[in-house]
Motif scaffolding. Structure first.
Motif, PDB file in Angstrom:
ATOM      1  N   SER A  74       8.804  -3.738 -12.481  1.00 11.50           N
ATOM      2  CA  SER A  74       9.923  -2.798 -12.528  1.00 11.50           C
ATOM      3  C   SER A  74      10.567  -2.640 -11.150  1.00 11.50           C
ATOM      4  N   TYR A  77      12.600  -4.941  -9.901  1.00  9.93           N
ATOM      5  CA  TYR A  77      12.970  -6.275  -9.431  1.00  9.93           C
ATOM      6  C   TYR A  77      13.731  -7.006 -10.541  1.00  9.93           C
ATOM      7  N   SER A  78      14.451  -8.048 -10.169  1.00  8.34           N
ATOM      8  CA  SER A  78      15.437  -8.651 -11.068  1.00  8.34           C
ATOM      9  C   SER A  78      14.884  -9.806 -11.892  1.00  8.34           C
ATOM     10  N   GLU A  79      15.338  -9.850 -13.139  1.00 13.45           N
ATOM     11  CA  GLU A  79      15.091 -10.984 -14.031  1.00 13.45           C
ATOM     12  C   GLU A  79      16.435 -11.646 -14.333  1.00 13.45           C
ATOM     13  N   GLN A 114      15.766 -13.765 -11.851  1.00 11.93           N
ATOM     14  CA  GLN A 114      15.676 -14.265 -10.478  1.00 11.93           C
ATOM     15  C   GLN A 114      14.242 -14.370  -9.960  1.00 11.93           C
ATOM     16  N   CYS A 115      13.407 -13.396 -10.305  1.00 17.12           N
ATOM     17  CA  CYS A 115      12.038 -13.381  -9.770  1.00 17.12           C
ATOM     18  C   CYS A 115      11.020 -14.048 -10.695  1.00 17.12           C
ATOM     19  N   TYR A 156      16.859 -14.259  -3.669  1.00 18.95           N
ATOM     20  CA  TYR A 156      17.725 -13.216  -4.218  1.00 18.95           C
ATOM     21  C   TYR A 156      17.299 -11.834  -3.710  1.00 18.95           C
ATOM     22  N   LYS A 157      18.126 -11.253  -2.841  1.00 19.63           N
ATOM     23  CA  LYS A 157      17.909  -9.920  -2.273  1.00 19.63           C
ATOM     24  C   LYS A 157      16.522  -9.761  -1.639  1.00 19.63           C
ATOM     25  N   GLN A 162      13.749 -10.305  -2.891  1.00 15.19           N
ATOM     26  CA  GLN A 162      12.799  -9.686  -3.816  1.00 15.19           C
ATOM     27  C   GLN A 162      11.510 -10.488  -3.983  1.00 15.19           C
TER      28      GLN A 162
END
Length: 287
Positions: free
Chosen positions: A88, A90-92, A94-95, A152-153, A155
């Motif tokens: 939670s 963090y991005s999907e 992307q991670c 990405y960021k 993360q």
């Protein structure tokens, strides 16, 4: 007085002799009871051993009962760990990441090999896939880690500090890229991941949750957010994910997974331990 003592001793001796056969019978009974319980415990141990052995053997023989479409080929690189339900905050996707592992004693060239969630890749292309560039090799006992977007960021680095992916799909960063087609994104409720060689022979497959195109039969159990599905590090590949993968609460990208398949069933160990305790207590009581 001495006569009374002699008479009393005589009477006590008579009583002892009279009761002695009963004591003898009682001891014999307890001995038989002990032997009976001992035999029962041995039977339980034997049956438990047989059950544990059958369970392990069944798992190892699962491959023989599966279709040839899901049988591993030569140079058996495996899909070793999958991180699909991102923590939670963090991005999907992307991670999200997939880790391959080479359990063989030789380096394996995986140039042109393909990762996809399309089990029919060898006949048609309608879902996403990644293709490894020319010159990609996995050392004996080595790993390949592919992240959707490693930068990405920042993360991925926050989630897994110190881990450098081998590939990602972002052409704008310094991480080597896999060729991409379509959208290879792993669903949180279930999906299937396939590894094909450059000749489109299926090398390995795993599926989880609802199983995606593979269905839920033999699917690995869906894991909690932030966990990964990891292969037991000493598991034979039976192409049965429900046997070969476990819920890893602390994902281990580019490192050995933490759990191994126990060679003895926990229930069997418990039965043996309890049996030993009972035997020891009975033995002490008897003596």
């Amino acid at each position: 007085m001495s006569g009374l003592r002699e008479d009393k001793g005589f009477v006590e001796n008579r009583i002892y002799k009279k009761k002695f056969p009963r004591y003898k019978m009682r001891n014999a009974f307890h001995g038989t009871k002990f032997a009976f319980i001992f035999v029962i415990i041995l039977v339980v141990i034997v049956l438990s051993s047989s059950w544990a052995y059958s369970s392990i053997t069944s798992q190892r023989n699962t491959r023989e009962n599966l279709s040839d479409n899901y049988d591993a080929t030569a140079n058996h690189v495996v899909i070793n760990e999958v991180y699909y339900d991102v923590k939670s905050g963090y991005s999907e996707p992307q991670c999200e990441w997939i880790e391959l592992y080479n359990p063989t004693s030789s380096e394996v060239n995986i140039s042109g090999w393909i990762l996809t969630d399309n089990p029919y890749f060898n006949t048609t292309r309608y879902e996403g896939y990644w293709v490894f560039p020319s010159g990609t090799k996995i050392a004996a006992g080595g790993y390949i880690l592919i992240v959707h977007d490693a930068t990405y960021k920042g993360q991925f680095s926050e989630l897994f500090p110190g881990v450098t992916p081998d590939f990602d799909t972002n052409t704008s960063n310094s991480i080597p890229d896999v060729s991409i087609e379509g959208n290879l994104q792993m669903a949180n409720t279930g999906d299937d991941i396939h590894l094909f060689d450059s000749s489109k022979n299926e090398i390995d497959v795993m599926w989880y949750g609802n199983g995606g195109d593979m269905g839920s039969t033999n699917a690995a159990k869906d894991v909690s957010e932030g966990h990964s599905l990891a292969r037991y590090y000493n598991a034979e590949d039976t192409d049965n994910p429900s046997h070969n993968f476990y819920d890893e609460s602390s994902p281990t990208p580019r490192a050995q997974n933490t759990q191994s398949i126990p060679e003895l069933n926990a229930f069997f160990i418990l039965v043996v331990a309890a049996s030993i305790v009972v035997i020891v207590r009975l033995f002490k009581k008897k003596h």
